[in-house]
Write an enzyme that holds these catalytic residues in place. Sequence first.
Site, PDB file in Angstrom:
ATOM      1  N   ASP A   5      -1.782  13.560  31.045  1.00 49.39           N
ATOM      2  CA  ASP A   5      -2.046  12.123  31.015  1.00 49.39           C
ATOM      3  C   ASP A   5      -0.724  11.338  30.966  1.00 49.39           C
ATOM      4  O   ASP A   5      -0.520  10.391  31.745  1.00 49.39           O
ATOM      5  CB  ASP A   5      -2.910  11.839  29.772  1.00 49.39           C
ATOM      6  CG  ASP A   5      -3.678  10.543  29.852  1.00 49.39           C
ATOM      7  OD1 ASP A   5      -3.618   9.881  30.902  1.00 49.39           O
ATOM      8  OD2 ASP A   5      -4.339  10.194  28.857  1.00 49.39           O
ATOM      9  N   SER A  39      -8.775  20.085  29.060  1.00 48.38           N
ATOM     10  CA  SER A  39      -9.090  20.397  27.641  1.00 48.38           C
ATOM     11  C   SER A  39      -8.277  21.531  27.006  1.00 48.38           C
ATOM     12  O   SER A  39      -8.438  21.785  25.817  1.00 48.38           O
ATOM     13  CB  SER A  39     -10.585  20.721  27.446  1.00 48.38           C
ATOM     14  OG  SER A  39     -11.341  19.542  27.390  1.00 48.38           O
ATOM     15  N   GLY A  45      -5.031  21.869  26.481  1.00 47.29           N
ATOM     16  CA  GLY A  45      -3.783  21.517  25.808  1.00 47.29           C
ATOM     17  C   GLY A  45      -4.101  20.912  24.451  1.00 47.29           C
ATOM     18  O   GLY A  45      -4.594  21.591  23.544  1.00 47.29           O
ATOM     19  N   TYR A  60      -6.515  19.252  23.481  1.00 41.70           N
ATOM     20  CA  TYR A  60      -7.921  19.357  23.091  1.00 41.70           C
ATOM     21  C   TYR A  60      -8.345  20.764  22.668  1.00 41.70           C
ATOM     22  O   TYR A  60      -9.500  20.963  22.262  1.00 41.70           O
ATOM     23  CB  TYR A  60      -8.837  18.811  24.185  1.00 41.70           C
ATOM     24  CG  TYR A  60      -8.939  17.283  24.194  1.00 41.70           C
ATOM     25  CD1 TYR A  60      -8.228  16.507  23.272  1.00 41.70           C
ATOM     26  CD2 TYR A  60      -9.739  16.618  25.105  1.00 41.70           C
ATOM     27  CE1 TYR A  60      -8.317  15.123  23.272  1.00 41.70           C
ATOM     28  CE2 TYR A  60      -9.845  15.223  25.107  1.00 41.70           C
ATOM     29  CZ  TYR A  60      -9.128  14.482  24.182  1.00 41.70           C
ATOM     30  OH  TYR A  60      -9.226  13.112  24.171  1.00 41.70           O
TER      31      TYR A  60
HETATM   32  N1  AR6 Z   1       0.865  19.101  35.293  1.00 42.00           N
HETATM   33  C1  AR6 Z   1      -0.096  20.046  35.149  1.00 42.00           C
HETATM   34  N2  AR6 Z   1      -0.529  20.491  33.942  1.00 42.00           N
HETATM   35  C2  AR6 Z   1       0.046  19.940  32.839  1.00 42.00           C
HETATM   36  C3  AR6 Z   1       1.047  18.946  32.894  1.00 42.00           C
HETATM   37  C4  AR6 Z   1       1.458  18.519  34.193  1.00 42.00           C
HETATM   38  N3  AR6 Z   1       2.394  17.585  34.367  1.00 42.00           N
HETATM   39  N4  AR6 Z   1       1.415  18.621  31.614  1.00 42.00           N
HETATM   40  C5  AR6 Z   1       0.671  19.391  30.781  1.00 42.00           C
HETATM   41  N5  AR6 Z   1      -0.150  20.203  31.519  1.00 42.00           N
HETATM   42  P1  AR6 Z   1      -3.420  18.256  28.012  1.00 42.00           P
HETATM   43  P2  AR6 Z   1      -6.252  18.058  27.221  1.00 42.00           P
HETATM   44  C6  AR6 Z   1      -1.151  21.201  31.079  1.00 42.00           C
HETATM   45  O1  AR6 Z   1      -2.988  18.246  26.605  1.00 42.00           O
HETATM   46  O2  AR6 Z   1      -6.185  19.339  26.480  1.00 42.00           O
HETATM   47  C7  AR6 Z   1      -3.655  13.677  26.190  1.00 42.00           C
HETATM   48  O3  AR6 Z   1      -2.894  13.091  25.170  1.00 42.00           O
HETATM   49  C8  AR6 Z   1      -1.100  21.659  29.633  1.00 42.00           C
HETATM   50  O4  AR6 Z   1      -0.093  22.637  29.476  1.00 42.00           O
HETATM   51  O5  AR6 Z   1      -2.664  17.433  28.994  1.00 42.00           O
HETATM   52  O6  AR6 Z   1      -7.446  17.797  28.117  1.00 42.00           O
HETATM   53  C9  AR6 Z   1      -4.816  12.805  26.648  1.00 42.00           C
HETATM   54  O7  AR6 Z   1      -4.523  11.437  26.510  1.00 42.00           O
HETATM   55  C10 AR6 Z   1      -2.508  22.239  29.494  1.00 42.00           C
HETATM   56  O8  AR6 Z   1      -2.548  23.545  30.074  1.00 42.00           O
HETATM   57  O9  AR6 Z   1      -4.977  17.789  28.179  1.00 42.00           O
HETATM   58  C11 AR6 Z   1      -5.931  13.232  25.750  1.00 42.00           C
HETATM   59  O10 AR6 Z   1      -5.910  12.512  24.526  1.00 42.00           O
HETATM   60  C12 AR6 Z   1      -3.368  21.315  30.358  1.00 42.00           C
HETATM   61  O11 AR6 Z   1      -2.445  20.640  31.214  1.00 42.00           O
HETATM   62  C13 AR6 Z   1      -5.648  14.684  25.506  1.00 42.00           C
HETATM   63  O12 AR6 Z   1      -4.250  14.861  25.692  1.00 42.00           O
HETATM   64  C14 AR6 Z   1      -4.174  20.282  29.580  1.00 42.00           C
HETATM   65  O13 AR6 Z   1      -3.431  19.786  28.478  1.00 42.00           O
HETATM   66  C15 AR6 Z   1      -6.363  15.571  26.497  1.00 42.00           C
HETATM   67  O14 AR6 Z   1      -6.160  16.916  26.140  1.00 42.00           O
END
Ligand code: AR6
Length: 179
Positions: free
Chosen positions: A41, A123, A125, A127
């Site tokens: 995000d 979800s 990361g 979450y």
């Molecule tokens: N490109 C691809 N994957 C990524 C990137 C990127 N640039 N950066 C991180 N990931 P998360 P969630 C991976 O935390 O669990 C936010 O604060 C990461 O390593 O981004 O759905 C939102 O505002 C992991 O494998 O998303 C919400 O409040 C995956 O993407 C909350 O986090 C998801 O991690 C959502 O949490």
Amino acid sequence: MATHTINGVTLTLLQGNIVTVAADAIVNAANAALAGGGGVDGAIHHAAGPTLIEECRKIGGCPTGKAVATSAGKLPARYIFHAVGPIYQSRPEDARLLKSAYQSCLELAEHYQIQSIAFPSLSTGAYGYPVNLAAPLALTTILDHLQTPTSLQRILLVLFDQRTYTTYQQALEKLLPAR
Ligand code: AR6
């Protein structure tokens, strides 16, 4: 990188940063307030520029398990689909909500008749959804979608770290022969 063709649609798993990927739609792992945050995000809002948070504010929010579309600002995409996955709490509905978040994005893809879409691992990361449980769910939802006619020609799963990439790759190898 690993590419498979399923009913004429290419499904590619790659390790990398989703903001560098060109696709008609980039999926964001958003929160229900569409308020921006860290992880994907944060990277998407940073790369897209400030028009994105303005658009998100106007929409106002998105329930868990759903997705909403915005334009893509400076990203090399036409749309961003903001999907809200569940915060993992070991409840039976976690799986249903995660599946539904992917399905909502696929429904938006059909609505806009786009040809390519890039997903992060929703979800898994902040979450806290265990990747070994989320990967087969995400992949099954996508593979099921490809059993019906689709505008999509290319689906990318952009996995940020090596462990997540390997987990998805192994899950896909297990799922494909069964189909
Ligand atoms: N490109 C691809 N994957 C990524 C990137 C990127 N640039 N950066 C991180 N990931 P998360 P969630 C991976 O935390 O669990 C936010 O604060 C990461 O390593 O981004 O759905 C939102 O505002 C992991 O494998 O998303 C919400 O409040 C995956 O993407 C909350 O986090 C998801 O991690 C959502 O949490």
